[in-house]
Every structure is written in structure tokens, then in C-alpha cells.
Scaffold this motif. Structure first.
Motif, PDB file in Angstrom:
ATOM      1  N   PRO A 232     -18.402  50.365  23.774  1.00 14.74           N
ATOM      2  CA  PRO A 232     -19.097  50.546  22.416  1.00 14.74           C
ATOM      3  C   PRO A 232     -19.749  49.570  21.728  1.00 14.74           C
ATOM      4  CG  PRO A 232     -17.814  53.100  22.654  1.00 14.74           C
ATOM      5  CD  PRO A 232     -17.291  51.825  23.577  1.00 14.74           C
ATOM      6  N   ASN A 233     -21.097  49.631  21.067  1.00 20.57           N
ATOM      7  CA  ASN A 233     -21.293  48.237  21.127  1.00 20.57           C
ATOM      8  C   ASN A 233     -20.907  48.458  19.425  1.00 20.57           C
ATOM      9  OD1 ASN A 233     -23.040  49.977  19.866  1.00 20.57           O
ATOM     10  ND2 ASN A 233     -24.731  48.393  20.988  1.00 20.57           N
ATOM     11  N   ASP A 234     -20.219  49.203  18.367  1.00 17.85           N
ATOM     12  CA  ASP A 234     -20.571  48.881  16.976  1.00 17.85           C
ATOM     13  C   ASP A 234     -18.483  48.509  16.790  1.00 17.85           C
ATOM     14  OD1 ASP A 234     -18.348  51.430  18.087  1.00 17.85           O
ATOM     15  OD2 ASP A 234     -19.663  52.860  16.497  1.00 17.85           O
ATOM     16  N   PHE A 235     -18.004  47.876  18.066  1.00 18.20           N
ATOM     17  CA  PHE A 235     -16.593  47.222  17.182  1.00 18.20           C
ATOM     18  C   PHE A 235     -16.586  46.334  16.356  1.00 18.20           C
ATOM     19  CE2 PHE A 235     -12.949  44.686  18.428  1.00 18.20           C
ATOM     20  CZ  PHE A 235     -12.029  45.627  17.913  1.00 18.20           C
ATOM     21  N   ASP A 236     -15.600  47.125  15.875  1.00 16.16           N
ATOM     22  CA  ASP A 236     -15.637  46.042  13.844  1.00 16.16           C
ATOM     23  C   ASP A 236     -14.135  45.180  14.127  1.00 16.16           C
ATOM     24  OD1 ASP A 236     -15.829  44.585  11.481  1.00 16.16           O
ATOM     25  OD2 ASP A 236     -14.846  46.112  10.515  1.00 16.16           O
ATOM     26  N   VAL A 237     -14.992  43.949  14.661  1.00 12.67           N
ATOM     27  CA  VAL A 237     -13.965  42.955  15.363  1.00 12.67           C
ATOM     28  C   VAL A 237     -13.006  42.603  13.947  1.00 12.67           C
ATOM     29  CG1 VAL A 237     -13.389  40.124  16.253  1.00 12.67           C
ATOM     30  CG2 VAL A 237     -15.324  41.838  17.552  1.00 12.67           C
ATOM     31  N   ALA A 238     -13.906  42.275  12.796  1.00 15.18           N
ATOM     32  CA  ALA A 238     -12.992  41.567  11.448  1.00 15.18           C
ATOM     33  C   ALA A 238     -11.866  43.057  11.228  1.00 15.18           C
ATOM     34  CB  ALA A 238     -14.241  41.463  10.503  1.00 15.18           C
ATOM     35  N   GLY A 239     -11.892  43.810  11.439  1.00 13.90           N
ATOM     36  CA  GLY A 239     -11.916  44.995  10.675  1.00 13.90           C
ATOM     37  C   GLY A 239      -9.879  45.503  11.832  1.00 13.90           C
ATOM     38  N   ALA A 240     -10.207  44.238  12.900  1.00 10.77           N
ATOM     39  CA  ALA A 240      -9.279  44.908  14.013  1.00 10.77           C
ATOM     40  C   ALA A 240      -7.841  44.051  13.623  1.00 10.77           C
ATOM     41  CB  ALA A 240      -9.720  44.871  15.364  1.00 10.77           C
ATOM     42  N   VAL A 241      -8.045  43.674  12.701  1.00 11.62           N
ATOM     43  CA  VAL A 241      -6.414  42.562  12.427  1.00 11.62           C
ATOM     44  C   VAL A 241      -5.547  43.710  11.839  1.00 11.62           C
ATOM     45  CG1 VAL A 241      -7.431  42.614  10.347  1.00 11.62           C
ATOM     46  CG2 VAL A 241      -5.625  41.060  11.400  1.00 11.62           C
ATOM     47  N   ALA A 242      -4.432  43.242  11.969  1.00 12.80           N
ATOM     48  CA  ALA A 242      -3.225  44.614  12.338  1.00 12.80           C
ATOM     49  C   ALA A 242      -1.925  44.016  10.773  1.00 12.80           C
ATOM     50  CB  ALA A 242      -2.269  44.695  13.242  1.00 12.80           C
TER      51      ALA A 242
END
Length: 566
Positions: free
Chosen positions: A416-426
Motif C-alpha cells: 500500500p502507498n498510504d504508509f505514514d512513515v512519520a507515524g511509525a515511530v514507537a
């Protein structure tokens, strides 16, 4: 010494650029967007790899085994699994109560399913947390369930002690419902492997194998590795008495100047008895997954046509992460599972091979965030995938996903191309006992967004004198909170700070900040070197932070962190 302002770039498929940031100093530079000169990295006009902040779709048929942020547990990580002779599925994982950091004290726990993974029983403790200097921090579980020999019917879990006291083993005589206290595995030294290296071995993680054919049938085999004295060591640990005693078998010592740097090795047995191994690739020499084979029951490693024992397959394009292996129930093929995005931990997919080489891409199983995994046999027609996953980052929970073997030949669907990279931080920030999740953050950004506030930092004074500003919309009593102060950040296995800061009214506030799984949301335009200076060739991925190899105990440069995100 590594230049703390160095980009390390790896070759990648056309259209894909991957960057890793190495060394604790650079970690901070990357964290808050400053170059070596102290100038802020300009990301204003750079292309962004971010999408809408929407939860990722779950894998078909997924059932949660371990859910983080519940019952006083922050995070569950590093799963291992096995199917017992009765058909029960046992899954073990690290229970990280305090935070997602590798270095924080945690225990090993397990759950089991007796109905093919549809439901899961009560949680059982496998190995307790380190308490007042007694015991160890158990990590990296590897499970075995012998079907033959003197321990048939038992379940074994081998794990590592982070304090450098070697491998330990726990046993269950009731199909994984309860466990004996951990005891030392008792490996003896060899001419190639001294005690100092044995004490650092980390198994798997995942599962071991019980050989089923050939003169070594019944032998138990577990892969273990470590980096020490500037070299990476991979061994097969074997037992011919059902796990009552163990010894070192095949041994491979790699020089990082000439070969790939292996870590976190999975293992499976083909129908002819050949052992297939797959290792995480932490090398800057070549991108791709590392594979190895042994055709003599784990006594030695075979040589590939290249003459090398370790072969890097550049066609298996994965991030720097652990992967899992299993043979199909009919023994026809080996199945490899790993995140399939070359940069980010997401899109877990399958590959298959009949020989341990020439891996064919198979179906996408987990379209969203995904990290470590293990594979088990459920029945003759079904595999079980145990995987770290989540809606926004891959460390929210551990799921079980049934995979019919009929799906193995499905074509790979695009990610999918809607991956939110900035929201992936844990990560999270706890202020006076109130928890705030980290909702958005990119490498080379100067601001960390919280669910109810934000954090900024100025590192011009060095890592021991980082000027931070924290704003919370509601500190818990309906009033906002603003704090400014100077802190020393700990980069042991992530980025963390634990201490007290005083507000303008003289009231002290307890802060506990943890951040892992930083992602580079910014990619340079074609032909450009990036938003920070000094591009170089380099290593895979961008998943974590490692100690400077000149100062660290391993002596081996690893991309960002070896295991704080795993």
C-alpha cells in the motif's frame, strides 16, 4: 572512528534509496535535524514519504496473542514459536514491562493454543525479570518440541542472558502450560570458540529444528551468533540426547572486512535433511538476505558455488530485520518470512525455495507495519505466522496469522502507498505517571509530536547538555504544562531520558521518555546526496542506533541499533 555527520547509503533497486545513520552522536544529529556544523538540516523542499495517518489493515484471519500497553506491560517483542507433538502451538516473547527498550529489564512469557491458533490460553512465565542482581534479562527465545528421543513430549526454550552469562534453557513437561526454572545450557569451548564468545551468544530468535532424516535423525539444532573481537561468529548448537546436553557444531567466523555480517539466524530442514539458514544482513558490503546450508546434520557449513559459506541473495530485498524460516508440512519447500519494504519494517511477505537458493517471491501477508516473526506448522495444509505488528508501528502487538499452503504460489501484491512513515515511530513520554504516545516524528525533524503536546530539542551543547522544551496541553489536572531544561540523553538501546525537571513554579515533574524505530521520512531528490552532508557508501536500512564500533564491545559496525528495535 565514525564521522558523526556521515550519511551511509546502500545500493538499492531502481527508484529506492536507503540510508542508515551510524553512531550515537549521529543518532542525536539525526534525531533533531542538525548537521556536524550545528546547522539545521533543511528538509523543507525534500520529497516526503508520508501518507495519511490511518491505521494499517490487519492480516486476514489475524488473532492477537500479546497486546502491548495493557495490564501494566508496555511492549511484547521477539516472538518464538513451536508446534508440539500433540498439535498445541506454543509462543514465547519478551515481556517488556517498563518500555520498548532492549536494555530495560524484562521477562520471558508464553501462551499456547490447542485449537490451531484461534484462541490462546493463560500467560505463563518462562524466565523471570532480573531482580536485585539475581538472574538475568532473558531475551531472544528459541523453541523446540522434540517428537522423538528421551525428551519427546517436552517443550524447550533456549534464551540469552543480556548480562553476558551465556545461553540458558527452560523446560515444560505439560505441553507449554508451565516451565522449569532456567538453567545454564552448559556449552563447552572449542579451539575456535572461547568462553568469552560463548557468553555472548544469542540464539535465533524463533525456533530450532529436530532432524528427521539421515544418520543424525533426532538431533536438535539451534543457530546462535554474536559479534566479538571485531569478528562475527555463527554456530550451530546441537544435542543428540533430546536437549539434556549441548555442544557446538558447525562454526563460521566472518571478518567484516571481507564477508557479510550475519546476525539473528533462522533455521529449517528440507526433505533430504539439508539445513537451510537465513541471517539478518548487517553488512555494508552487499544488500540482500544472507543464506547458508549444512548437509551433514549441522557438523559443518556447505560451500556455495561461489566458494563461500554465506551467500547474499540480492533478490530477497528486505530491510535490516530478523526473518523466519520453516519447511512446508510435506517437506517440499522452505518458506521465508520477512518485511518486504527495502527500507521500512512493513509489508511482511513470503518467499519459497526447494533448495535454499533461488527464492521465489510469494504472497504479501501483512500489508501494514511488521517486524520480527516466526513460522510454525498448524496442520498438513496450514502454516502459522507469528508476527510483531500494529496499526501505526510494528511493536504494538504480536499476532497469529493462519496461512494456507495453497497461498504460497500467489503473486506478490504491491505494498500500500498510504504508509505514514512519520507515524511509525514507537515510543512514549510519561510525565508524573501520565502516558503520552509519540504520534509523529521523522529523522531530521526538530519536533516530536505527542498525543497532547510536543517536544523540541537543541543539541548544540552536546549529548550531555541537550536543551529541551516540552509542552503538554493537559498535564492531568486540566492545566497545560511547559517545561524547559537541560538533560543528558541515554543512547544505550534507543533514545531515552529518565529524570526530574522543575517548572516555573518550582514544582518538580518526573519524566520518562523512550523513542525507538526512527524512520527517515525524507529522501533526497535524484542526483542529490541528501539533506545532510558527507554521503558515503554504506549499510542497509534505518531502524536503530548502535554504539560507535571503536568504543563498543562488539568491534563490529552495525546499522543503527542491533536490537533495541530488534
Amino acid at each position: 572512528m565514525i564521522n558523526p555527520a556521515t550519511w551511509r547509503r546502500t545500493d538499492a533497486p531502481r527508484g529506492v534509496r536507503r540510508f542508515a545513520l551510524v553512531g550515537p552522536a549521529l543518532a542525536m544529529l539525526a534525531l533533531f535535524g542538525q548537521s556536524a556544523s550545528g546547522a539545521v538540516c533543511d528538509t523543507t523542499d525534500a520529497p516526503q514519504r508520508t501518507g495519511p495517518a490511518v491505521p494499517a489493515p490487519r492480516a486476514e484471519g489475524a488473532v492477537t496473542i500479546f497486546q502491548g500497553d495493557t495490564d501494566g506491560v508496555d511492549t511484547y517483542r521477539i516472538p518464538g514459536a513451536a508446534t508440539t507433538p500433540t498439535g498445541a502451538i506454543v509462543v514465547a516473547a519478551e515481556q517488556r514491562t517498563l518500555s520498548p527498550l532492549d536494555s530495560d529489564p524484562h521477562s520471558l512469557v508464553s501462551r499456547r493454543s490447542t485449537d490451531g491458533g484461534r484462541t490462546w490460553g493463560a500467560k505463563a512465565e518462562v524466565a523471570p525479570v532480573l531482580t536485585e542482581g539475581v538472574g538475568c534479562i532473558p531475551s531472544d527465545p528459541v523453541l523446540l518440541a522434540p517428537a522423538t528421543g528421551p525428551t519427546a513430549g517436552e517443550v524447550l526454550i533456549i534464551h540469552h542472558c543480556r548480562e553476558g552469562s551465556g545461553l540458558r534453557i527452560s523446560r515444560s513437561s505439560d505441553d507449554g502450560a508451565s516451565w522449569s526454572p532456567p538453567e545454564p545450557l552448559g556449552l563447552g569451548t572449542t579451539p575456535q570458540v572461547p568462553q568469552s564468545v560463548i557468553d555472548r551468544f544469542r540464539p535465533g530468535p524463533g525456533h530450532g529444528v529436530e532432524l528427521t532424516v539421515g544418520p543424525s535423525a533426532g538431533r536438535l539444532v539451534v543457530a546462535a551468533d554474536t559479534s566479538a573481537d571485531g569478528k562475527a561468529t555463527l554456530v550451530l548448537v546441537v544435542s543428540d540426547d533430546g536437549g539434556r546436553s549441548w555442544r557446538i557444531g558447525a562454526t563460521l567466523i566472518s571478518d567484516p572486512d571481507s564477508g557479510p555480517i550475519h546476525d539473528e539466524t533462522a533455521i529449517a530442514e528440507l526433505a533430504d535433511g539439508t539445513l537451510v539458514l537465513s541471517s539478518r544482513n548487517a553488512s555494508s558490503k552487499a544488500s540482500g538476505r544472507i543464506f547458508a546450508r549444512s548437509s551433514d546434520g549441522g557438523a559443518s557449513f556447505d560451500r556455495w558455488p561461489s566458494g563461500q559459506a554465506l551467500e547474499v541473495d540480492p533478490s530477497v530485498t528486505v530491510p535490516v530485520v530478523q526473518g523466519s524460516l520453516l519447511t512446508t508440512p510435506d517437506g517440499d519447500r522452505a518458506v521465508f518470512a520477512s518485511p518486504s519494504d527495502p527500507t521500512y519494517r512493513r509489508g511482511l511477505a513470503l518467499w519459497t525455495s526447494t533448495t535454499g537458493a533461488d527464492w521465489a517471491p510469494g504472497p504479501l501477508i501483512v500489508p501494514g507495519p511488521a517486524a520480527y516473526s516466526d513460522l510454525v506448522a498448524v496442520d498438513d495444509d496450514t502454516l502459522g505466522l507469528v508476527v510483531e505488528t500494529g496499526d501505526r508501528n510494528p511493536y504494538e502487538r504480536i499476532d497469529f496469522v493462519p496461512v494456507p499452503t495453497s497461498r504460497l504460489d500467489e503473486p506478490r501484491t504491491p505494498l500500500p502507498n498510504d504508509f505514514d512513515v512519520a507515524g511509525a515511530v514507537a515510543g512514549r513520554l510519561v510525565v508524573d505517571g501520565k502516558r503520552f504516545s509519540i504520534t509523529r516524528f521523522c529523522l531530521f525533524s526538530d519536533r516530536v509530536e505527542l498525543d497532547g503536546g510536543y517536544l523540541t530539542a537543541d543539541i548544540s551543547g552536546g549529548l550531555d547538555a541537550v536543551k529541551v522544551r516540552l509542552h503538554l496541553d493537559d498535564r492531568g489536572d486540566g492545566r497545560p504544562l511547559d517545561l524547559e531544561g537541560t538533560v543528558a540523553l541515554d543512547l544505550t538501546s534507543g533514545i531515552s531520558y529518565r529524570g526530574t525537571q522543575t517548572d516555573d513554579e518550582g514544582v518538580a515533574h518526573e519524566l520518562d521518555l523512550v523513542m525507538v524505530n526512527f524512520e527517515p521520512c525524507v529522501e533526497p531528490a535524484p542526483g542529490e546526496t541528501g539533506v545532510c552532508d558527507n554521503p558515503t557508501s554504506g549499510t542497509d536500512g534505518a531502524d536503530s542506533l548502535a554504539d560507535d564500533p571503536a568504543a563498543g564491545p562488539s568491534g563490529v559496525a552495525e546499522p543503527l541499533a542491533p536490537r533495541f528495535t530488534g
